[in-house]
Scaffold this motif. Structure first.
Motif, PDB file in Angstrom:
ATOM      1  N   GLY A 283     -17.516 -18.959   3.377  1.00  0.00           N
ATOM      2  CA  GLY A 283     -18.429 -20.098   3.397  1.00  0.00           C
ATOM      3  C   GLY A 283     -18.195 -20.948   4.632  1.00  0.00           C
ATOM      4  N   HIS A 284     -16.916 -21.106   4.963  1.00  0.00           N
ATOM      5  CA  HIS A 284     -16.543 -21.767   6.232  1.00  0.00           C
ATOM      6  C   HIS A 284     -17.166 -21.023   7.412  1.00  0.00           C
ATOM      7  N   GLY A 285     -17.040 -19.697   7.428  1.00  0.00           N
ATOM      8  CA  GLY A 285     -17.617 -18.919   8.518  1.00  0.00           C
ATOM      9  C   GLY A 285     -19.124 -19.078   8.582  1.00  0.00           C
ATOM     10  N   ALA A 286     -19.777 -19.014   7.448  1.00  0.00           N
ATOM     11  CA  ALA A 286     -21.238 -19.115   7.424  1.00  0.00           C
ATOM     12  C   ALA A 286     -21.704 -20.474   7.945  1.00  0.00           C
ATOM     13  N   LEU A 287     -21.081 -21.523   7.489  1.00  0.00           N
ATOM     14  CA  LEU A 287     -21.495 -22.867   7.897  1.00  0.00           C
ATOM     15  C   LEU A 287     -21.219 -23.117   9.376  1.00  0.00           C
ATOM     16  N   THR A 288     -20.062 -22.685   9.859  1.00  0.00           N
ATOM     17  CA  THR A 288     -19.750 -22.942  11.273  1.00  0.00           C
ATOM     18  C   THR A 288     -20.630 -22.100  12.196  1.00  0.00           C
ATOM     19  N   MET A 289     -20.906 -20.867  11.811  1.00  0.00           N
ATOM     20  CA  MET A 289     -21.790 -20.045  12.643  1.00  0.00           C
ATOM     21  C   MET A 289     -23.216 -20.591  12.645  1.00  0.00           C
ATOM     22  N   ALA A 290     -23.690 -20.988  11.469  1.00  0.00           N
ATOM     23  CA  ALA A 290     -25.069 -21.478  11.383  1.00  0.00           C
ATOM     24  C   ALA A 290     -25.264 -22.719  12.241  1.00  0.00           C
ATOM     25  N   MET A 291     -24.279 -23.616  12.219  1.00  0.00           N
ATOM     26  CA  MET A 291     -24.436 -24.856  12.991  1.00  0.00           C
ATOM     27  C   MET A 291     -24.187 -24.643  14.473  1.00  0.00           C
ATOM     28  N   SER A 292     -23.375 -23.642  14.825  1.00  0.00           N
ATOM     29  CA  SER A 292     -23.021 -23.429  16.233  1.00  0.00           C
ATOM     30  C   SER A 292     -24.026 -22.571  16.985  1.00  0.00           C
ATOM     31  N   LEU A 293     -24.890 -21.870  16.261  1.00  0.00           N
ATOM     32  CA  LEU A 293     -25.840 -20.962  16.893  1.00  0.00           C
ATOM     33  C   LEU A 293     -27.262 -21.352  16.493  1.00  0.00           C
ATOM     34  N   PRO A 294     -27.752 -22.475  17.032  1.00  0.00           N
ATOM     35  CA  PRO A 294     -29.083 -22.947  16.632  1.00  0.00           C
ATOM     36  C   PRO A 294     -30.145 -21.875  16.877  1.00  0.00           C
ATOM     37  N   GLY A 295     -31.020 -21.695  15.899  1.00  0.00           N
ATOM     38  CA  GLY A 295     -32.085 -20.719  16.035  1.00  0.00           C
ATOM     39  C   GLY A 295     -31.719 -19.335  15.536  1.00  0.00           C
ATOM     40  N   ARG A 296     -30.435 -19.063  15.320  1.00  0.00           N
ATOM     41  CA  ARG A 296     -30.019 -17.732  14.880  1.00  0.00           C
ATOM     42  C   ARG A 296     -30.340 -17.506  13.398  1.00  0.00           C
ATOM     43  N   PHE A 297     -29.978 -18.480  12.578  1.00  0.00           N
ATOM     44  CA  PHE A 297     -30.128 -18.314  11.128  1.00  0.00           C
ATOM     45  C   PHE A 297     -31.151 -19.324  10.593  1.00  0.00           C
ATOM     46  N   ARG A 298     -32.060 -18.830   9.761  1.00  0.00           N
ATOM     47  CA  ARG A 298     -33.100 -19.729   9.252  1.00  0.00           C
ATOM     48  C   ARG A 298     -32.590 -20.617   8.117  1.00  0.00           C
ATOM     49  N   SER A 299     -31.536 -20.161   7.444  1.00  0.00           N
ATOM     50  CA  SER A 299     -30.985 -20.926   6.326  1.00  0.00           C
ATOM     51  C   SER A 299     -29.522 -20.553   6.195  1.00  0.00           C
ATOM     52  N   VAL A 300     -28.747 -21.450   5.595  1.00  0.00           N
ATOM     53  CA  VAL A 300     -27.324 -21.182   5.363  1.00  0.00           C
ATOM     54  C   VAL A 300     -26.962 -21.682   3.973  1.00  0.00           C
ATOM     55  N   SER A 301     -26.145 -20.880   3.276  1.00  0.00           N
ATOM     56  CA  SER A 301     -25.633 -21.340   1.995  1.00  0.00           C
ATOM     57  C   SER A 301     -24.167 -20.959   1.897  1.00  0.00           C
ATOM     58  N   ALA A 302     -23.495 -21.510   0.890  1.00  0.00           N
ATOM     59  CA  ALA A 302     -22.076 -21.189   0.729  1.00  0.00           C
ATOM     60  C   ALA A 302     -21.659 -21.397  -0.714  1.00  0.00           C
ATOM     61  N   PHE A 303     -20.717 -20.568  -1.125  1.00  0.00           N
ATOM     62  CA  PHE A 303     -20.073 -20.688  -2.433  1.00  0.00           C
ATOM     63  C   PHE A 303     -18.653 -21.199  -2.185  1.00  0.00           C
ATOM     64  N   ALA A 304     -18.350 -22.378  -2.701  1.00  0.00           N
ATOM     65  CA  ALA A 304     -16.997 -22.934  -2.609  1.00  0.00           C
ATOM     66  C   ALA A 304     -16.419 -22.802  -1.203  1.00  0.00           C
ATOM     67  N   PRO A 305     -17.123 -23.307  -0.187  1.00  0.00           N
ATOM     68  CA  PRO A 305     -16.640 -23.122   1.185  1.00  0.00           C
ATOM     69  C   PRO A 305     -15.426 -23.997   1.504  1.00  0.00           C
TER      70      PRO A 305
END
Lengths: 276, 276
Positions: free
Chosen positions: B149-171
């Protein structure tokens, strides 16, 4: 009875419990999913019997059954597939001894001392569940995978009135005529093949049938299909004019990816019978 | 690239593949679920990043995601959580070294030679997937559990335009302020804490935010909740007025029983963004 773990799961609880088994003369562990509705009173129970090499845990974590059981308000029990422990006889092969109880009461040494899985499932664990949890034992159904499909079918046909419906995923369907069967039945029950007949779904179908609906799925790419012999049970089922749905699923193999794919339909099938 | 296994699954295929990774300088294994629709052309892709101790296999077998991805016509990729092998550095602790890559590019010895998980996921594996499978890389979303979840959130915020949505379970939500973070970031990135900031979802939320919807679930009975620090990310998210749904789920813990319970909603959440 000792609680090993309890996890919130789809609005209910996935528990794991250990108890001293008299019939198996060792500690036995099982998984039990109770849906939210169990907090308000007894719920119907679907048994899931697992296959060779499995413990109580495999289907509990990999079959994806809780999602659908929660939707239907049905409990799921996941028994172990054999007695366990250092004092319990075992074999180097994966398909004999621990993890391979075959759902029979062994009569032969060294197995008879602990390998009493038929009585364990149909009597002792049934009593434990009835006494300890909010389960409506008038509403039971049974399913299983591979060796567990064999167990589900033989128990359902041998105990009329116990289970309202039976289903199976890739069941061992004619063990008296298969290497998945002859080896284990001779080890556990001895070489007198007459004692084997009570544990062969095809022979039971010819003899007794089942007073309720049957659903069986087998994958066309099942790597063990020659050992399962679905054709023998299909022939016997049709010959008996038994109410049944037997499906060959194109491309699917023997794995939990196959089991989980069709789990929703199996749980819905049992719900129809349990709530009829 | 070598095919390790392919199983029919919910009308599609659950595959496992190994390839020689340049950035990690070792062989890497990943799971990929392709829904039936991939036979007719490229489908959207949802990344699932796993947590500490996991390989590519855990979520693939235990998270129950394929059922919902099949329903939505979305592919799922399950990368490993670290480089692997005898030549790869490791640590006796479960939360450092193999199985604990933390989705960063290590700069410190002995980790830097292989632990390049940020580049592996965001560049190399992305290219491998794009070249080898029917995936529409213009439609990607990302989720993950705990360290994932940490990885998903940091990648989503650091790579604008790459991911259309981000979610996490107990990040892991604020690793620069947690024992799940400080230990690993100092080992992999060194003691200059300025280099850590790019790998902290709470700090990234304060700094950048995410141009799309966010969904995060955490169980109120999560046994690691003091290490996850959902309160830090919740504060930063609200302070930024970031579009987000943050849910505390009563009674749930850190297990896959929790993850699988809410998987349907996470996949549906991403489908809304991927098909918008």
């Amino acid at each position: 009875m000792q609680t090993i773990s309890e996890n919130a799961c789809f609005g209910g609880t996935q528990g794991v419990y250990t108890h001293a088994s008299k019939v198996c003369a060792c500690d036995m562990t099982f998984g039990l999913f109770l849906p939210q509705e169990a907090a308000d009173g007894p719920v119907p129970l679907l048994w899931y019997l697992s296959g060779l090499t499995c413990t109580h845990e495999n289907a509990m974590t990999k079959a994806g059954a809780q999602a659908w059981a929660a939707e239907q308000g049905i409990a799921l029990v996941f028994p172990d597939t054999s007695p366990r422990g250092e004092v319990v006889a075992d074999d180097e092969a994966y398909d004999l001894g621990q993890g391979a109880g075959f759902y029979v009461n062994a009569t032969e040494a060294p197995w008879a001392a602990h390998f009493q899985m038929w009585d364990y499932v149909t009597e002792e664990l049934t009593r434990v569940l009835d006494h300890s949890f909010a389960l409506d034992m008038e509403r039971q159904a049974i399913t299983g995978h591979s060796m567990g499909g064999h167990g589900a079918l033989t128990m359902a046909m041998s105990l009329p009135g116990r289970f309202r419906s039976v289903s199976a995923f890739a069941p061992i369907s004619n063990p008296t005529a298969s290497d998945w069967g002859r080896k284990q039945l001779s080890a556990y029950l001895g070489t007198n093949e007459e004692t084997w007949a009570a544990h062969d779904a095809t022979l039971l179908m010819r003899e007794k049938g089942f007073d309720g609906p049957i659903l069986i799925d087998t994958g066309t790419n099942d790597q063990f299909i020659d050992l399962l012999k679905p054709e023998a049970l299909a022939e016997a089922t049709a010959a008996r004019r038994q109410q049944a749905t037997l499906r060959m699923q194109p491309g699917y193999d023997h794995s939990y990816f196959f089991v989980s794919t069709f789990m929703e339909e199996h749980v819905a099938f049992h719900a129809d019978a349990l709530y009829a």
